[in-house]
Design a protein around this motif. Sequence first.
Motif, short mmCIF file in Angstrom:
data_model
loop_
_atom_site.label_atom_id
_atom_site.label_comp_id
_atom_site.label_asym_id
_atom_site.label_seq_id
_atom_site.Cartn_x
_atom_site.Cartn_y
_atom_site.Cartn_z
N THR A 187 0.81 -1.20 0.03
CA THR A 187 -0.08 -0.10 -0.02
C THR A 187 0.96 1.30 0.03
O THR A 187 1.74 1.31 0.98
N VAL A 188 0.75 2.09 -0.79
CA VAL A 188 1.57 3.39 -0.97
C VAL A 188 0.43 4.44 -1.33
O VAL A 188 -0.42 4.56 -2.19
N THR A 189 0.33 5.56 -0.31
CA THR A 189 -0.40 6.35 -0.18
C THR A 189 0.39 7.98 -0.13
O THR A 189 1.23 7.88 0.67
N ILE A 202 8.13 2.47 -8.62
CA ILE A 202 7.59 1.16 -7.94
C ILE A 202 7.64 -0.11 -8.66
O ILE A 202 7.19 0.04 -9.73
N ALA A 209 -1.83 -4.73 -4.79
CA ALA A 209 -1.39 -3.40 -4.60
C ALA A 209 -2.37 -2.26 -4.60
O ALA A 209 -3.48 -2.49 -5.05
N ILE A 211 -2.33 1.73 -4.58
CA ILE A 211 -1.58 2.76 -4.83
C ILE A 211 -2.53 4.02 -5.28
O ILE A 211 -2.98 4.11 -6.30
N ARG A 212 -2.57 5.07 -4.41
CA ARG A 212 -3.52 6.02 -4.27
C ARG A 212 -2.87 7.38 -4.06
O ARG A 212 -2.10 7.31 -2.89
N ASN A 214 -0.72 9.61 -5.02
CA ASN A 214 0.75 9.93 -4.99
C ASN A 214 0.96 10.50 -6.12
O ASN A 214 0.38 10.83 -7.15
N ILE A 228 5.09 2.51 -12.45
CA ILE A 228 4.59 1.32 -11.67
C ILE A 228 4.72 0.10 -12.40
O ILE A 228 4.27 -0.16 -13.69
N ILE A 238 -5.17 1.21 -8.47
CA ILE A 238 -4.22 2.49 -8.76
C ILE A 238 -5.07 3.45 -9.08
O ILE A 238 -5.39 3.70 -10.16
N ASN A 241 -3.81 9.30 -8.82
CA ASN A 241 -2.29 9.67 -8.70
C ASN A 241 -1.96 10.43 -9.72
O ASN A 241 -2.87 10.64 -10.80
#
Length: 315
Positions: A187-189, A202, A209, A211-212, A214, A228, A238, A241
């Motif tokens: 998780t990447v925020t 990434i 995954a 991914i929000r 960013n 990504i 996703i 972003n």
Amino acid sequence: MKRLLFTLAPATAVALSIAAIPVLAQDEAPGITVPELRETFSSVQDAVDAIGDGEGTILLAPGSYRQCAVQTQGVVHFRSTQPGQAVFDGVECEGKAALVLRGEGASVDGIVFQNMRVADRNGAGIRLERSNLSITNSYFRNSDQGILTAPDEGADVTIDRSTFSRLGRNDGGPSHSIYIGGYRSLTVTRSRFERGTGGHYIKTRAPMADIRDNTFDDTLGNESNYMIDLSAGSSGTIADNLFIQGENKQNYSAFIAVAPEAQDHSSAGLVISGNTARLAPGVERETVFVADWSGERLAIGRNVLGPGLTAFERR
């Protein structure tokens, strides 16, 4: 556009904090304390060892830490007392990273990792070898990689409000800003990726995954690749972003790659929606926003794409 201003905030806040890092005398060590033990230590490794198989917090006072640590047990929370002012600088343990983590869990909050370079081109701020990891408000820069993991199919990696800048190697590594191996999820925020110097921003082999919110600003990237890379396929989301592709690319054929290396995990239903993607000012080329090797039905919603971008291509 309020979302875009918010995603830029972590990079700005950390950069301003770094400018105020105090310069210490050669024989002076920053303060390292474990409040649960009511003790102060001369090295981060001593603090980790004192926590042992328990759970504890290592508080790092402002300063440059020319040292590293290996965690083999317990749950350790590494925290800067002033976000952005505790810096691990250029010292790696086991030829791997400033922090090598293989205990029962860890978190990192408000810490800067920089100048991590090793012979095998995989020097990282953090090498994660097992268990859960949570990272908040931290900064990874000027290194072979920011974060590199071994596989742990029962654990999760969460990254929030952090910045990744000038990471990767384009001289035969390859290495990346983030490379998450076979973990259960990533998780990447609310984080920022910029100025990549090779590899992907990434890269993940996790089956899930998220991914929000960013920012991927490749405007000043140097020989960078995908923004990504879901290397072995992933489901998840996703969304929301901002992506900007720069001129100097090792590979400009796509922004997001789905299962380019293997189809170990299903990508069916992967949501890609609400993103904004464009080329940097002055860049003119034809490229693809999502390139898919999985052959599965993805859930691609509405994304705002600039000139020169094709929304989807199956490969």
